[in-house]
Structure formats: structure tokens, C-alpha cells
Write a protein that holds these residues in place. Structure first.
Motif, PDB file in Angstrom:
ATOM      1  N   GLU A   7       5.817 -72.046  31.410  1.00 32.42           N
ATOM      2  CA  GLU A   7       4.829 -71.040  31.798  1.00 32.42           C
ATOM      3  C   GLU A   7       4.901 -70.770  33.293  1.00 32.42           C
TER       4      GLU A   7
ATOM      5  N   ASP B 121       7.350 -63.016  36.363  1.00 27.51           N
ATOM      6  CA  ASP B 121       6.438 -61.869  36.294  1.00 27.51           C
ATOM      7  C   ASP B 121       6.198 -61.287  37.684  1.00 27.51           C
TER       8      ASP B 121
ATOM      9  N   ARG C 274       8.381 -59.749  28.162  1.00 24.72           N
ATOM     10  CA  ARG C 274       8.237 -59.461  29.592  1.00 24.72           C
ATOM     11  C   ARG C 274       9.366 -58.551  30.062  1.00 24.72           C
TER      12      ARG C 274
ATOM     13  N   GLU D 181       5.716 -67.065  34.816  1.00 28.37           N
ATOM     14  CA  GLU D 181       4.811 -66.365  35.728  1.00 28.37           C
ATOM     15  C   GLU D 181       5.513 -66.054  37.044  1.00 28.37           C
TER      16      GLU D 181
ATOM     17  N   PHE E  19      -0.975 -74.252  35.375  1.00 25.53           N
ATOM     18  CA  PHE E  19       0.005 -73.784  34.399  1.00 25.53           C
ATOM     19  C   PHE E  19       0.085 -74.790  33.254  1.00 25.53           C
TER      20      PHE E  19
END
Length: 210
Positions: A62, A69, A134, A66, A57
Motif C-alpha cells: 500500500e 499515486d 491506477r 500510494e 499504511f
């Protein structure tokens, strides 16, 4: 050289490392918050060095995004399953509510992580610019699932499905917050009942598609 049976490949080792780091990130960020937590803490919790984090990463942010996500995708998969049964829409909605609460029980970090994402985004414009697409993508996917179910039933709820998705998300977020701060006042069946009543109201105000 032939790889010995049972020995993981390099790709499998990398995937395992990423999963461990994402799981550790959830624990550390939920406990410490994004601003206060360090990459060293995440690495230590996962049993790796800081170098392993940066090999996978680019930054702490980040890693956090993720991790979100993965959770967004899991929630959408749950909703997709609930809306893909042969049950009536009200029962599907109630099932989706039960699935969401079961998820909150199984993943107690989720509520803290979601609220932390919102708080950090409100203070950091760069992070907000990365989070909002997102969240918008998740809302759009939810709207697609609701549209598919509505069209299958031959109904138009009378409002855009994007707004319908926003309503459902607002209810889910509110329930998650209430369960976090005063869990004794929010029984497990409450959200299921809310979605059932919401669906009855939406169906009652629906009109046949033109």
C-alpha cells in the motif's frame, strides 16, 4: 488549552510523517526493489519507527502504491500545464516532452520505481490487481487531456483518444527505460522531438470531426 503559535497541529504532524515516509519509500524501493526492501528500512530512512509506517499504511504494498499515486498525479499535472498554453499543438507536445525529461532528471528514482512496479505486478496477482486500476485511471485522464486539446483545435486524430494516450505512454516508458540503462545514447531533447514528430503525424492523418 491554546496551541502555541508555530506549533504544528496533529493533522500537520501526520501529513509531515506521511510525506517523509513516501519520500523514504521512493529511495528505498528504487535502491532495493519492492520484494527485497523491508518496512524497517523505509522507517529507518525516514527517521521513524516501523510503527509509524503501519500507523499510516496497511502494508508495504500500500505504501508503494500510494507513492506511485503521488507521482502519477504529478505527471498528469505537468501534461495538463503543457497542453493548456496558447502554443500550437506541436509546440505543446515538445514542451510536454521537455517537462517529462526534466522530471526524470529531477526524480532519478522514477524510472526504477515504474519498472519495479511492472515487474512486481507481473509476478504478484494481488499487487497487479491493485496497480492496474491506477494505471488505467492515469491513461484515461491522459486521454481526456488529449481529447480536450484535439477538440479545441477542431481535429479528430482518426483513432480513439484512449489509444492515442497508450501510444504516448509507450513512448514515454521506452524513453525512461533507455535513459535508465544507456543514458549516454538518449539526449535530453530526444523525447521532445519524438512527441513533436508524433503530433505532426497525428495532425497529418487527422480528419475534421463529423
Amino acid at each position: 488549552m491554546t496551541r502555541a503559535a508555530g506549533v504544528p497541529t496533529r493533522k500537520q504532524r501526520q501529513e509531515h510523517t506521511r510525506r517523509c515516509l513516501l519520500d523514504a519509500a521512493a529511495r528505498v524501493f528504487a535502491r532495493r526493489g519492492l520484494a527485497q526492501a523491508s518496512v524497517d528500512e523505509v522507517a529507518a530512512d525516514a527517521g521513524f519507527t516501523k510503527g509509524a509506517v503501519y500507523a499510516n499504511f496497511a502494508s508495504k504494498e500500500e505504501l508503494f502504491l500510494e507513492m506511485m499515486d503521488v507521482r502519477f498525479a504529478a505527471r498528469l499535472a505537468e501534461l495538463d500545464r503543457a497542453l493548456s498554453t496558447d502554443e500550437a499543438p506541436v509546440e505543446q507536445a515538445r514542451a510536454a516532452g521537455r517537462d517529462f525529461v526534466e522530471h526524470l532528471n529531477l526524480d532519478p528514482e522514477w524510472s526504477r520505481l515504474f519498472i519495479e512496479a511492472g515487474l512486481h505486478a507481473s509476478r504478484d496477482a494481488t499487487f497487479r490487481a491493485q496497480l492496474l486500476p491506477r494505471y488505467a485511471a492515469m491513461r484515461e485522464r491522459m486521454a481526456e487531456l488529449l481529447r480536450r486539446r484535439g477538440e479545441a483545435g477542431g481535429l479528430d486524430p482518426g483513432v480513439p483518444y484512449e489509444q492515442l494516450a497508450t501510444m504516448v505512454l509507450a513512448m514515454a516508458n521506452g524513453v525512461a527505460f533507455e535513459r535508465l540503462v544507456q543514458p549516454d545514447t538518449v539526449p535530453d531533447e530526444l523525447f521532445s522531438s519524438m512527441l513533436g514528430l508524433f503530433t505532426i503525424g497525428a495532425a497529418g492523418g487527422a480528419r475534421a470531426p463529423r
